[in-house]
Scaffold this active site. Structure first.
Site, PDB file in Angstrom:
ATOM      1  N   THR A 341      77.689  57.464 -14.156  1.00 30.20           N
ATOM      2  CA  THR A 341      77.982  58.011 -12.832  1.00 30.20           C
ATOM      3  C   THR A 341      77.424  59.426 -12.716  1.00 30.20           C
ATOM      4  O   THR A 341      77.080  60.066 -13.716  1.00 30.20           O
ATOM      5  CB  THR A 341      79.495  58.056 -12.556  1.00 30.20           C
ATOM      6  OG1 THR A 341      80.079  59.089 -13.360  1.00 30.20           O
ATOM      7  CG2 THR A 341      80.173  56.734 -12.866  1.00 30.20           C
ATOM      8  N   CYS A 342      77.370  59.929 -11.497  1.00 31.49           N
ATOM      9  CA  CYS A 342      76.773  61.243 -11.266  1.00 31.49           C
ATOM     10  C   CYS A 342      77.740  62.394 -11.550  1.00 31.49           C
ATOM     11  O   CYS A 342      77.397  63.557 -11.341  1.00 31.49           O
ATOM     12  CB  CYS A 342      76.265  61.332  -9.833  1.00 31.49           C
ATOM     13  SG  CYS A 342      75.000  60.107  -9.513  1.00 31.49           S
ATOM     14  N   ASP A 343      78.940  62.069 -12.000  1.00 32.23           N
ATOM     15  CA  ASP A 343      79.950  63.078 -12.259  1.00 32.23           C
ATOM     16  C   ASP A 343      79.702  63.727 -13.627  1.00 32.23           C
ATOM     17  O   ASP A 343      79.545  63.027 -14.628  1.00 32.23           O
ATOM     18  CB  ASP A 343      81.321  62.375 -12.239  1.00 32.23           C
ATOM     19  CG  ASP A 343      82.468  63.345 -12.301  1.00 32.23           C
ATOM     20  OD1 ASP A 343      82.264  64.479 -12.796  1.00 32.23           O
ATOM     21  OD2 ASP A 343      83.560  62.978 -11.877  1.00 32.23           O
ATOM     22  N   SER A 344      79.668  65.072 -13.657  1.00 34.94           N
ATOM     23  CA  SER A 344      79.427  65.772 -14.929  1.00 34.94           C
ATOM     24  C   SER A 344      80.525  65.487 -15.954  1.00 34.94           C
ATOM     25  O   SER A 344      80.318  65.619 -17.157  1.00 34.94           O
ATOM     26  CB  SER A 344      79.349  67.280 -14.704  1.00 34.94           C
ATOM     27  OG  SER A 344      78.315  67.563 -13.809  1.00 34.94           O
ATOM     28  N   ASN A 381      81.162  55.025  -8.168  1.00 37.13           N
ATOM     29  CA  ASN A 381      79.700  55.136  -8.092  1.00 37.13           C
ATOM     30  C   ASN A 381      78.985  53.782  -8.184  1.00 37.13           C
ATOM     31  O   ASN A 381      77.791  53.710  -8.458  1.00 37.13           O
ATOM     32  CB  ASN A 381      79.169  56.045  -9.220  1.00 37.13           C
ATOM     33  CG  ASN A 381      78.438  57.273  -8.708  1.00 37.13           C
ATOM     34  OD1 ASN A 381      77.948  58.066  -9.511  1.00 37.13           O
ATOM     35  ND2 ASN A 381      78.348  57.476  -7.413  1.00 37.13           N
TER      36      ASN A 381
END
Ligand SMILES: *Cc1c(COP(=O)(O)O)cnc(C)c1O
Length: 393
Positions: A341-344, A381
């Site tokens: 996913t694009c979450d850090s 996501n």
């Protein structure tokens, strides 16, 4: 959590392989792939059915997937610790003859009544007066039910504590036991020492607290449920063998003032973790970073908990020019692993030790992935791991 409403293929229709390597060679999975190991489900169930001196309730929340339920049923598990009407319905749909116990101390209004009337559920838990009032009002005739008063058991032996949210102290529990007795329901006690409990002694201490509580209440209890928490071996930690737990528990039972109280336990992790492994693919290697197709919002949800400092044992696998699976070469190095996913925040908290030869397109097989993985995956996501195969040696 939104779960895509896809029909679940019957267990015996899943592709079947003789090893994880064969599954990877055949499927070259670009999405996460869960591998079911029926004989490991059977082995874990056997340990408890043969070693624990009472009834085994599988804690469905650790993995309520119909495959896990079916494999545990096939292994002889008949009782299920469920915590909501939805969970009871899930278990009863997969296993119509399953016996469900409603072991959550705080229930949504109406769920106790529905569980009793629609699914014959007779065991309930409380840790406060108002939940007892609500329960008694919903069930009508209290003589039909057993009410387990949940004790706090924060004894420090577990990686994930289970007593800061639920449970009451012995004095309050004693009062509740008296009220349960007066209502006509059967008074019982329960506790949870915490999940992945590495200290067998925690169970003995909690049983001693239960014993004292019975003394305080002056009410004979009709059952004692010692909860879950039994650990499994992850990377880097070898928990004490199960028979140490069972021996300590039996000794603690023998030291109770009340003799021959029927006992139960509610293992979740210990019954389902070893039976599933997970194949992930390295979507990209960038230096010491590996971007995987599964992460914190998928199967690795439990890694979010700082106190859960264990890793699912990883092994790297590559396919050679002939498509044969083998271990990549090179010395073992620490790699940082990121989810898709694009979450850090979607990264594993600790580095994985993997061979330097690992590269984009290779696979990582994680063992002992059955507990608190499948049950808590999300489709954040647009990623939702849900591919399955069976491994029969
Ligand atoms: C989560 C839970 C369990 C299972 O715990 P494990 O650590 O997975 O064995 C058992 N009982 C209750 C009440 C629970 O909430």
């Amino acid at each position: 959590m939104t779960v895509p409403a896809t029909a679940i293929a019957p267990l015996d229709s899943l592709p079947c392989y003789t090893s994880a390597l064969k599954a990877i060679e055949a499927l070259k999975p670009t999405e996460p792939l869960y591998l079911l190991h029926p004989e490991k489900f059977a082995a874990q169930a056997k340990i408890f059915l043969e070693g624990f001196p009472g009834e085994i309730l599988y804690a469905a929340k650790s993995n309520p997937h119909p495959y896990a339920l079916e494999l545990l049923w096939n292994a002889g598990i008949r009782h299920f610790d469920t915590a909501s009407l939805g969970e009871i319905e899930g278990v009863k749909t997969a296993l119509p003859d399953a016996i469900c116990h409603f072991m959550a101390p705080v229930r949504l209004p109406g769920q106790a009544k529905a569980a009793l009337e629609q699914h014959g559920v007779k065991d309930f838990v409380v840790d406060t007066d108002s939940e007892l009032d609500k329960l008694l009002a919903e069930v009508g005739d209290a003589k039909k039910i057993r009410v387990f008063v949940r004790l706090v058991a924060s004894l420090g032996g577990a990686l994930l504590e289970m007593s800061s949210k639920y449970g009451c102290r012995p004095e309050e529990a004693a009062k509740l036991l008296k009220r349960v007795q007066a209502s006509g329901a059967q008074p019982c006690l329960t506790f949870h020492v915490g999940s992945q409990c590495l200290s067998p002694f925690s169970y003995a201490q909690a049983i001693e607290i239960a014993n004292r509580t019975v003394g305080l209440a002056g009410v004979p209890i009709r059952a004692l449920d010692i909860g879950g928490g039994f650990p499994i071996a992850y990377s880097g930690q070898e928990p004490p063998p199960y028979h140490w737990y069972f021996d300590m528990i039996k000794e603690a039972f023998a030291n109770m003032d009340a003799k021959d109280v029927p006992v139960m336990c509610e293992p979740g992790r210990a019954l389902c973790a070893p039976g599933i492994s997970l194949v992930t693919q390295v979507v990209l290697r960038r230096g010491d970073r590996l971007y995987l197709n599964d992460g914190i919002y998928g199967s690795f949800d439990e890694q979010r908990f700082a106190s859960f400092d264990e890793d699912y044992p990883p092994s790297a696998i590559t396919l050679d020019a002939k498509g044969k699976a083998k271990i990549p070469g090179g010395e073992l190095l620490p790699f940082r692993a990121f989810g898709p996913t694009c979450d850090s925040a979607d990264k594993l908290p600790r580095s994985l030790m993997l061979p330097d030869g690992i590269n984009t397109g290779d696979f990582i097989l994680f063992g002992a992935m059955g507990a608190y993985t499948v049950s808590s995956r999300s489709n954040f996501n647009g990623y939702y791991p849900d591919n399955w195969a069976v491994i029969v040696a």
